[in-house]
Each structure stands twice: as structure tokens, then as C-alpha cells.
Design a protein around this motif. Structure first.
Motif, PDB file in Angstrom:
ATOM      1  N   GLU A 131      32.754  49.925  47.610  1.00 52.09           N
ATOM      2  CA  GLU A 131      33.381  48.690  47.149  1.00 52.09           C
ATOM      3  C   GLU A 131      32.824  48.298  45.792  1.00 52.09           C
ATOM      4  O   GLU A 131      31.617  48.383  45.550  1.00 52.09           O
ATOM      5  N   ALA A 178      37.933  46.198  44.419  1.00 50.87           N
ATOM      6  CA  ALA A 178      38.580  47.386  44.983  1.00 50.87           C
ATOM      7  C   ALA A 178      37.682  47.954  46.073  1.00 50.87           C
ATOM      8  O   ALA A 178      36.444  47.897  45.975  1.00 50.87           O
ATOM      9  N   ARG A 179      38.310  48.515  47.108  1.00 48.92           N
ATOM     10  CA  ARG A 179      37.549  49.093  48.234  1.00 48.92           C
ATOM     11  C   ARG A 179      38.287  50.322  48.746  1.00 48.92           C
ATOM     12  O   ARG A 179      39.514  50.308  48.889  1.00 48.92           O
ATOM     13  N   TYR A 180      37.502  51.379  49.020  1.00 50.58           N
ATOM     14  CA  TYR A 180      38.059  52.579  49.647  1.00 50.58           C
ATOM     15  C   TYR A 180      37.299  52.818  50.942  1.00 50.58           C
ATOM     16  O   TYR A 180      36.074  52.910  50.954  1.00 50.58           O
ATOM     17  N   ASN A 181      38.041  52.914  52.060  1.00 54.68           N
ATOM     18  CA  ASN A 181      37.462  52.955  53.397  1.00 54.68           C
ATOM     19  C   ASN A 181      38.045  54.144  54.162  1.00 54.68           C
ATOM     20  O   ASN A 181      39.271  54.272  54.265  1.00 54.68           O
ATOM     21  N   THR A 182      37.171  55.025  54.670  1.00 53.13           N
ATOM     22  CA  THR A 182      37.629  56.146  55.488  1.00 53.13           C
ATOM     23  C   THR A 182      36.886  56.154  56.821  1.00 53.13           C
ATOM     24  O   THR A 182      35.698  55.812  56.896  1.00 53.13           O
ATOM     25  N   LYS A 235      42.595  56.250  56.526  1.00 51.35           N
ATOM     26  CA  LYS A 235      42.162  55.979  55.156  1.00 51.35           C
ATOM     27  C   LYS A 235      42.849  54.714  54.652  1.00 51.35           C
ATOM     28  O   LYS A 235      44.052  54.531  54.830  1.00 51.35           O
ATOM     29  N   ARG A 236      42.061  53.868  54.015  1.00 49.70           N
ATOM     30  CA  ARG A 236      42.601  52.606  53.514  1.00 49.70           C
ATOM     31  C   ARG A 236      42.128  52.363  52.086  1.00 49.70           C
ATOM     32  O   ARG A 236      40.946  52.520  51.771  1.00 49.70           O
ATOM     33  N   THR A 237      43.063  51.936  51.241  1.00 44.60           N
ATOM     34  CA  THR A 237      42.750  51.519  49.875  1.00 44.60           C
ATOM     35  C   THR A 237      43.139  50.057  49.718  1.00 44.60           C
ATOM     36  O   THR A 237      44.253  49.663  50.094  1.00 44.60           O
ATOM     37  N   GLN A 238      42.218  49.266  49.169  1.00 47.21           N
ATOM     38  CA  GLN A 238      42.473  47.848  48.929  1.00 47.21           C
ATOM     39  C   GLN A 238      42.105  47.513  47.487  1.00 47.21           C
ATOM     40  O   GLN A 238      41.020  47.874  47.025  1.00 47.21           O
ATOM     41  N   GLN A 246      47.319  51.824  53.945  1.00 44.98           N
ATOM     42  CA  GLN A 246      46.556  52.493  55.002  1.00 44.98           C
ATOM     43  C   GLN A 246      47.390  53.596  55.630  1.00 44.98           C
ATOM     44  O   GLN A 246      48.567  53.404  55.954  1.00 44.98           O
ATOM     45  N   LYS A 277      51.665  49.320  54.241  1.00 42.99           N
ATOM     46  CA  LYS A 277      51.268  48.949  52.893  1.00 42.99           C
ATOM     47  C   LYS A 277      52.007  47.687  52.476  1.00 42.99           C
ATOM     48  O   LYS A 277      53.016  47.302  53.076  1.00 42.99           O
TER      49      LYS A 277
END
Length: 489
Positions: A405, A420-424, A439-442, A462, A479
Motif C-alpha cells: 500500500e 493505491a493498494r494491491y492485495n493477493t 487479486k484486488r487492485t484499489q 477484484q 469492479k
């Protein structure tokens, strides 16, 4: 000439013997007419003309108002902090992790302080999947359990928290949080209540010296596993979360027990023991065992511009009827009804968009959280591994979660920010099955109107990968955008 003298004499007599009005009294504002010097020799002074009382008052108000106008400092709009060792619920609580160990607030006897937080979203998400039909017949009606519910754009129900803090003695505080309204629990629900001790209740020098470094927390509380729970949305309070949604695998729960902290020169160590479940239970003792948790770390501000923090946390329980380390959030997800079937309801499917690994019988989890802050730039990481099993399983399954993040805050008082955040997440749904992943991108940002009022916008995408064709999450994705407003004090 004689006629002029007679006229002037009559005018003087009329003015001299006329009754005075209240507006002409000496303590009122008056205005006089100037008379040329040449005329002053041959004429009498001109009479004073009174200004109406209403005009006098209005003039005074305008003058006073002009003098009182001054620029208001951004932070002066926030309420004062009256509790010792207290983390504010508003903007001032951002990047404050454990409750501070200091006495910046003097002890002045017993105090009681109330607070609250309210959050509302406007949701603009769309979802889809590729799962094969799964027909289910209930009461003679057949439906496809893998068919997604139709969702549109609109507001979600508001959520709210109520806070109560009491200063009982020097360095001793009691805290309680109530969910007044939540997605999963629409009724009022007490989240936690605990005692925080940062000073010795006995005025004895050896104990006073020890308590300079020690903190004790006891009761029913949000366990201190990892650092992500300090940056997440907690039902009605989303000020500390720079984005809208929490992590896919949300490590958050409340349990009954105690924690002991030792802090000195930037170093932190914590050890705790709890009942292992989200509520106190005494039945089925052969199926229950305590949970043990620990945390070590270093947190230091090297200058006004640079701060570094690194912690490692561990949580373990060998046996539980229903452990909730990754399913303890009674508030529910921020993404309503995404990737849920046509029977979905707001409360029953409260965790839509989240992954709960189902390690409810036993679990051993650890997480590392690095945090770096340079001026307005923040970098936060979450490297997490959890191993355990559900009831009836004989072998353990493993789940992994990685999060990166970045937040940049700017403008005076850092009122505006982008994030921004990238979550797997990946792991086994059942023992021996291939791993699935999410997988999620915010991306988004926010604007603080005051320290207590925040508006933020998020775009989220996501995707669910490698889920079986019979699972509703096969080929699923959602999304869109989320707009959220929060008030917290």
C-alpha cells in the motif's frame, strides 16, 4: 438685522427648552454639524443631531465582528483530548498504532468522554462469473445457486459506532465501543470493553519505575495481531483506512483475555493470552484451548520527516469450536452483494468480496508489517501466512496473503491524499485441492474537510482465479467505484 436677531433668539429658545430624547443622552453615539468659523461669531452653535439607537447598536456589532474575524487553525476544529494514553478517533489517530505511552494529558481526576463515528457509501459496482449452473430445489422451487444476484448503483445503509472512555485514575482508563448500526448486526452490539493500565495504582517507587515501560490491557478487546487492524475500517469509523474496502483476508477479531506490553527506546514487545473465540464460553471444554499471541517490533521517528516501523506478530490456538481470526468482523464487507447468488441478503452474506479460509478448529498464523513514512509519503506492507484446519479435517491447509500500500498526503495539514493498494490471497479451499487465488487492485484518494470529516473515492477491481466450475466464484470478478463519507470524533 433686527428681524434676524429675533428669529435666531426664537430658534435658540426652542432648542434650549425642548425635551431631550433618550437617543440624545451623552452616553450615545452622536453626530454634529460643522459651522464655518466666520458664521460662528454671528450665530449660535448648531444643535446635535442624534443617531437612532438601532443604528448605534448595528454599528457596534459591525465593528466588533470585524475585530473578531481571524483565520481558524485546521486542528482547532477537532475536540480536545481529555483521556490519557488515548488514540483519537479522528484524523489525529492516523498512523498511531498501539495506544500511546505518554502523559501528554495531565491527570485531573475522574473524567468521562463520549465519541461517535458515522459512515455512508454510494456503491457503483458490477459483477460477473462463469460458473456452471448448480440447480437447487427448495420447497418445490428450483433455482440456480450459481446465478449472481442483480445489483445496481446506489447508497448503502449507514453504519455507526459509539465510544465511551472513562479516566478512572492516573494512567488507568476504561474503554468501550458499541456498534449502533452494522451491516451484519443491524441491532446495537457491544464490540469491546477493556481496562488499559499505564500507571501503577499503588504509589510505590519500584512499581512506578516498572510502569514507565509497561502497559497492561485486560477485558474483551480487539486483539493486537499485526498492524493492519490499526489501518482498517472499523464499522462506522473509516477515517484510518485510506481506501474503502479492508483486506481480502481480514485479520480482525475480539477476544476475552489480557495483553502485556513493554516499550522502551522505540522497541516494542507484547505477549497475550485469550479464550480463543470471539465470545466467552465455558461449554465443550474438551474442544477449547487458549489462544496465544505475541508481537515484537521497532518504531522510531528519526526526524520530523522520517519514521520507520517494523513489527512481527504471531497467533496460535490448538483447538477451538469456532475461531474467528479471519472472520471476526461483525460489521461486514464494504462491497455489498458482490459475487453472491440471487438469495443474497445484506446481513446473511455480510462478507461479500472477502475470503474466509475457514481455519476455525485450529490455526497458527504470523504476519510481518513494515511501515515507512517520509514527509507525506507512506509505504505499508503486509506479509502473512496462516496454517490450520476446520472441524472434521485431519490435515492442515495453508493460506498466504501479501499486501502493498502507498499513500501520499499533501496540501497544508495533509488534508488531501491519494492512495493505491494491491492485495493477493491464495490457498486451499479443502485439503488436497489445488490452490485458488484472489487479486484486488484499489486506487483512490480523500479530502479532509476538518479533522473529523472525510470524503473519499475508490476504484476497485477484484478477480477470482482457479476456482472450481461448480463454485459461484469461478471466473468471477467485480469492479467499479465507491464513494464514502465519514464523520468521527
Amino acid at each position: 438685522m433686527q428681524r434676524s436677531i429675533v428669529v435666531l433668539s426664537a430658534l435658540f429658545a426652542a432648542v434650549a427648552f425642548a425635551p431631550q430624547s433618550s437617543a440624545q443622552s451623552p452616553n450615545k453615539m452622536t453626530s454634529s454639524i460643522a459651522v464655518p468659523n466666520s458664521a460662528a461669531i454671528d450665530t449660535m452653535p448648531a444643535p446635535a443631531i442624534a443617531v437612532p439607537e438601532s443604528a448605534t447598536i448595528d454599528t457596534i456589532k459591525k465593528i466588533a465582528g470585524t475585530k473578531q474575524i481571524k483565520k481558524t487553525n485546521f486542528l482547532t476544529t477537532a475536540p480536545g483530548i481529555e483521556m490519557q494514553n488515548y488514540r483519537p478517533e479522528d484524523k489525529r489517530g492516523i498512523n498511531v498504532f498501539e495506544a500511546p505511552k505518554d502523559e501528554s494529558v495531565a491527570y485531573e481526576g475522574f473524567k468521562l468522554q463520549w465519541g461517535a463515528a458515522f459512515t455512508q457509501q454510494f456503491q457503483g459496482l458490477d459483477h460477473s462469473n462463469t460458473a456452471a449452473p448448480r440447480l437447487v430445489t427448495t420447497n418445490g422451487v428450483t433455482t440456480d445457486a450459481n446465478s449472481l444476484i442483480r445489483i445496481g448503483h446506489g447508497p448503502n445503509n449507514a453504519t455507526a459506532n459509539l465510544y465511551l472512555n472513562g479516566q478512572l485514575a492516573r494512567g488507568i482508563r476504561v474503554a468501550m465501543t458499541t456498534y449502533s448500526s452494522a451491516r451484519h448486526h443491524n441491532e446495537t452490539w457491544v464490540k469491546d470493553g477493556y481496562l488499559l493500565i499505564d500507571a501503577s495504582p499503588i504509589d510505590w517507587k519500584p512499581l512506578n519505575d516498572i510502569m514507565k515501560y509497561v502497559t497492561i490491557r485486560a477485558g474483551h478487546f480487539e486483539i493486537n495481531y499485526g498492524d493492519a487492524h490499526f489501518r482498517r475500517t472499523d464499522n462506522g469509523n473509516s477515517i484510518r483506512n485510506p481506501l474503502v474496502g479492508n483486506y481480502i483476508m481480514d485479520a480482525f477479531t475480539t477476544e476475552v483475555g489480557g495483553e502485556i506490553y513493554v516499550r522502551a527506546n522505540g522497541f516494542l514487545a507484547m505477549a497475550g493470552v485469550t479464550g480463543g473465540e470471539s465470545r466467552g464460553m465455558i461449554t465443550n471444554p474438551d474442544k477449547r484451548s487458549p489462544s496465544y499471541l505475541g508481537k515484537i517490533g521497532f518504531d522510531k521517528k528519526f526526524s520530523d520527516d522520517f519514521r520507520f516501523r517494523l513489527t512481527a506478530s504471531e497467533y496460535a490456538t490448538s483447538s477451538s469450536v469456532s475461531n474467528t481470526l479471519f472472520s471476526g468482523d461483525r460489521a461486514g464487507s464494504r462491497y455489498y452483494d458482490v459475487v453472491e447468488n440471487t438469495t443474497s441478503t445484506e446481513a446473511a452474506q455480510a462478507w461479500s468480496g472477502a475470503m474466509q479460509p475457514g481455519l476455525k478448529n485450529s490455526i497458527h498464523s504470523f504476519v510481518v508489517n513494515p511501515f515507512l513514512q517520509f514527509r507525506g509519503l507512506e509505504l505499508f506492507g503486509n506479509i502473512e501466512r496462516a496454517k490450520g484446519r476446520a472441524a472434521g479435517e485431519t490435515d492442515n491447509r495453508t493460506w498466504k496473503q501479501n499486501v502493498g500500500e502507498v499513500v501520499y498526503r499533501f496540501l497544508p495539514d495533509q488534508r488531501l491524499y491519494v492512495a493505491a493498494r494491491y492485495n493477493t490471497v491464495n490457498g486451499q479451499l479443502t485439503v488436497g485441492a489445488p490452490d485458488v487465488s484472489v487479486k484486488r487492485t484499489q486506487i483512490g484518494g480523500g479530502w479532509f474537510l476538518t479533522p473529523n470529516i472525510l470524503t473519499k473515492l475508490e476504484f476497485v477491481n477484484q478477480k477470482y482465479l482457479d476456482f472450481p466450475t461448480t463454485d459461484i466464484r469461478n471466473g468471477a470478478k467485480f469492479k467499479g467505484f465507491m464513494v464514502e463519507g465519514v464523520v468521527a470524533f
